[in-house]
Design an enzyme around this catalytic site. Structure first.
Site, short mmCIF file in Angstrom:
data_model
loop_
_atom_site.label_atom_id
_atom_site.label_comp_id
_atom_site.label_asym_id
_atom_site.label_seq_id
_atom_site.Cartn_x
_atom_site.Cartn_y
_atom_site.Cartn_z
CB ILE A 15 -0.92 0.00 1.26
CG1 ILE A 15 -1.78 -1.27 1.31
CG2 ILE A 15 -1.79 1.24 1.30
CD1 ILE A 15 -2.45 -1.51 2.65
CE1 TYR A 166 -0.90 -5.87 11.75
CE2 TYR A 166 -3.23 -6.43 11.79
CZ TYR A 166 -2.18 -5.74 11.23
OH TYR A 166 -2.40 -4.90 10.16
CE LYS A 170 -1.24 -2.23 11.97
NZ LYS A 170 -0.41 -1.20 11.33
CB THR A 204 0.09 -6.08 0.27
OG1 THR A 204 -0.21 -6.45 1.62
CG2 THR A 204 -0.78 -4.92 -0.16
N1 LIG Z 1 -2.79 -5.62 3.61
C1 LIG Z 1 -3.84 -5.57 4.40
O1 LIG Z 1 -4.85 -6.27 4.20
C2 LIG Z 1 -3.86 -4.63 5.58
C3 LIG Z 1 -5.05 -4.52 6.34
C4 LIG Z 1 -5.09 -3.63 7.42
C5 LIG Z 1 -3.97 -2.88 7.72
N2 LIG Z 1 -2.82 -3.02 6.98
C6 LIG Z 1 -1.66 -2.19 7.35
O2 LIG Z 1 -1.23 -1.47 6.20
C7 LIG Z 1 0.17 -1.19 6.33
C8 LIG Z 1 0.88 -1.55 5.03
O3 LIG Z 1 0.73 -2.93 4.82
P1 LIG Z 1 0.92 -3.65 3.40
O4 LIG Z 1 -0.24 -4.54 3.23
O5 LIG Z 1 1.25 -2.67 2.36
O6 LIG Z 1 2.21 -4.56 3.77
P2 LIG Z 1 3.47 -5.00 2.88
O7 LIG Z 1 3.07 -5.22 1.46
O8 LIG Z 1 4.06 -6.15 3.63
O9 LIG Z 1 4.44 -3.73 2.96
C9 LIG Z 1 4.99 -3.36 4.19
C10 LIG Z 1 6.04 -2.30 4.02
O10 LIG Z 1 6.64 -2.07 5.31
C11 LIG Z 1 8.04 -2.34 5.20
N3 LIG Z 1 8.58 -2.95 6.43
C12 LIG Z 1 8.21 -4.12 7.00
N4 LIG Z 1 8.97 -4.36 8.08
C13 LIG Z 1 9.84 -3.33 8.19
C14 LIG Z 1 10.90 -3.03 9.07
N5 LIG Z 1 11.24 -3.82 10.09
N6 LIG Z 1 11.58 -1.87 8.89
C15 LIG Z 1 11.28 -1.08 7.86
N7 LIG Z 1 10.31 -1.30 6.98
C16 LIG Z 1 9.59 -2.44 7.14
C17 LIG Z 1 8.20 -3.29 4.01
O11 LIG Z 1 9.53 -3.24 3.52
P3 LIG Z 1 10.09 -4.34 2.45
O12 LIG Z 1 9.68 -3.77 1.10
O13 LIG Z 1 11.54 -4.33 2.69
O14 LIG Z 1 9.41 -5.62 2.77
C18 LIG Z 1 7.16 -2.71 3.07
O15 LIG Z 1 7.66 -1.56 2.42
C19 LIG Z 1 0.66 -1.97 7.54
O16 LIG Z 1 0.75 -1.10 8.65
C20 LIG Z 1 -0.45 -3.00 7.78
O17 LIG Z 1 -0.51 -3.38 9.13
C21 LIG Z 1 -2.73 -3.88 5.92
#
Ligand SMILES: NC(=O)c1ccc[n+]([C@@H]2O[C@H](COP(=O)([O-])OP(=O)(O)OC[C@H]3O[C@@H](n4cnc5c(N)ncnc54)[C@H](OP(=O)(O)O)[C@@H]3O)[C@@H](O)[C@H]2O)c1
Length: 289
Positions: A15, A166, A170, A204
């Protein structure tokens, strides 16, 4: 639209990356953040070439480590004089066994709660220079499935489960966002708003690689059948970052680009303050702004 300077954590994938690209297309100065130098460089170059916007830069930090958050905030302040929007997007869900970071913090709380809390504190002085700054914390509707929080054991040393860790990280992120919004008003920072959001269930890399155990793996896979695209997920963040509709709204939780009600079950002003104070205590050694 006036050009803003925007920092987005976790914008090398998912995202965050889509959000960065969309904001770059709108002509803003976008600083992407990643933990891997090569990936951050590649994404930065990709966004420049796809959007034609040259005002794209990157910072690198491992957000598990508060010392690295502190170093990155310092680097950012040396390079930039202004920050209009801070998007604390990076976050993750971990495995069925409790793990700690090199700094001894439970991993989920470190990444999803303490790290955005610290980064926000360290960047407040630069956000204050903006005529209208916004802090956006990416939370999740999973906060409503957190189980009963134990405020005497915030890092779940006794009853860890990945769902509780988790969900609670949040939930607490929503609470500290609300508390921060009130603090900002009280201390005269009326130019800074702070809101949290749920992006939706988005397809994602999120949660894909964690060993969640058989049942949660299965439930997770089922939930992914209903997941929408990162582009749809990013709409919420882009809305909060740029829309005039929300310029005076602070301390709220958003879903589907609307103010929503976070789960009130475990909320009380006392509990919110306990979490705020706890986060402050955790980040205190890294607060030499
Ligand atoms: N996807 C869903 O359904 C969903 C639903 C509700 C909330 N969210 C929230 O939305 C946000 C984004 O999630 P997403 O789905 O886009 O996840 P994602 O595709 O896994 O992307 C996560 C991002 O955070 C970075 N990251 C992870 N661990 C890290 C660390 N230790 N230090 C620095 N950067 C780190 C990753 O870096 P790399 O590129 O190096 O991996 C990536 O850029 C999160 O806060 C998640 O909890 C997601």
């Amino acid at each position: 639209m006036e050009s803003k300077t925007i920092l987005i954590t976790g914008s090398t994938d998912g995202i965050g990356k889509v959000t960065a690209k969309a904001l770059a297309k709108q002509g803003h100065t976008v600083i992407i953040h990643g933990r891997n130098l090569n990936k951050a460089k590649t994404v930065c170059a990709e966004i420049k070439s796809e959007t034609g916007n040259e005002k794209i830069d990157f910072v690198v930090a491992d957000l598990f480590l508060l010392a690295d958050v502190q170093r990155m905030a310092g680097d950012f302040k040396k390079k930039y004089e202004r920050l209009d929007v801070l998007i604390n997007n990076a976050g993750a869900m971990f495995g069925k066994d409790r793990e700690t970071t090199k700094e001894g913090l439970e991993k989920t709380m470190a990444l999803n709660l303490f790290s955005p809390f610290l980064l926000t504190q360290l960047l407040l002085e630069i956000l204050a220079k903006s005529p209208a700054a916004r802090i956006i914390n990416v939370s999740s509707s999973a906060h409503a499935m957190s189980g009963v929080p134990n405020l005497n054991d915030i890092q779940l040393t006794k009853n860890y489960s990945l769902g509780s860790a988790y969900g609670q990280s949040k939930l607490y992120l929503i609470w500290v966002t609300q508390y921060l919004a009130e603090e900002l008003k009280k201390t005269g920072f009326n130019n800074i708003t702070a809101n949290s959001l749920h992006p939706g269930t988005i397809k994602t890399e999120f949660g894909q690689n964690a060993d969640k155990g058989f049942i949660i793996n299965l439930l997770f896979k089922l939930s992914m059948l209903f997941a929408v695209t990162p582009e749809q997920g990013a709409e919420n963040t882009i809305y909060l970052a740029t829309s005039k509709d929300v310029e005076n709204i602070t301390g709220r939780y958003f879903a589907n680009k609307k103010v929503a009600k976070p789960n009130p079950k475990y909320y009380s002003a006392e509990n919110e303050k306990i979490i705020w104070d706890y986060c402050m205590q955790i980040v205190q050694p890294y607060l030499n702004r």
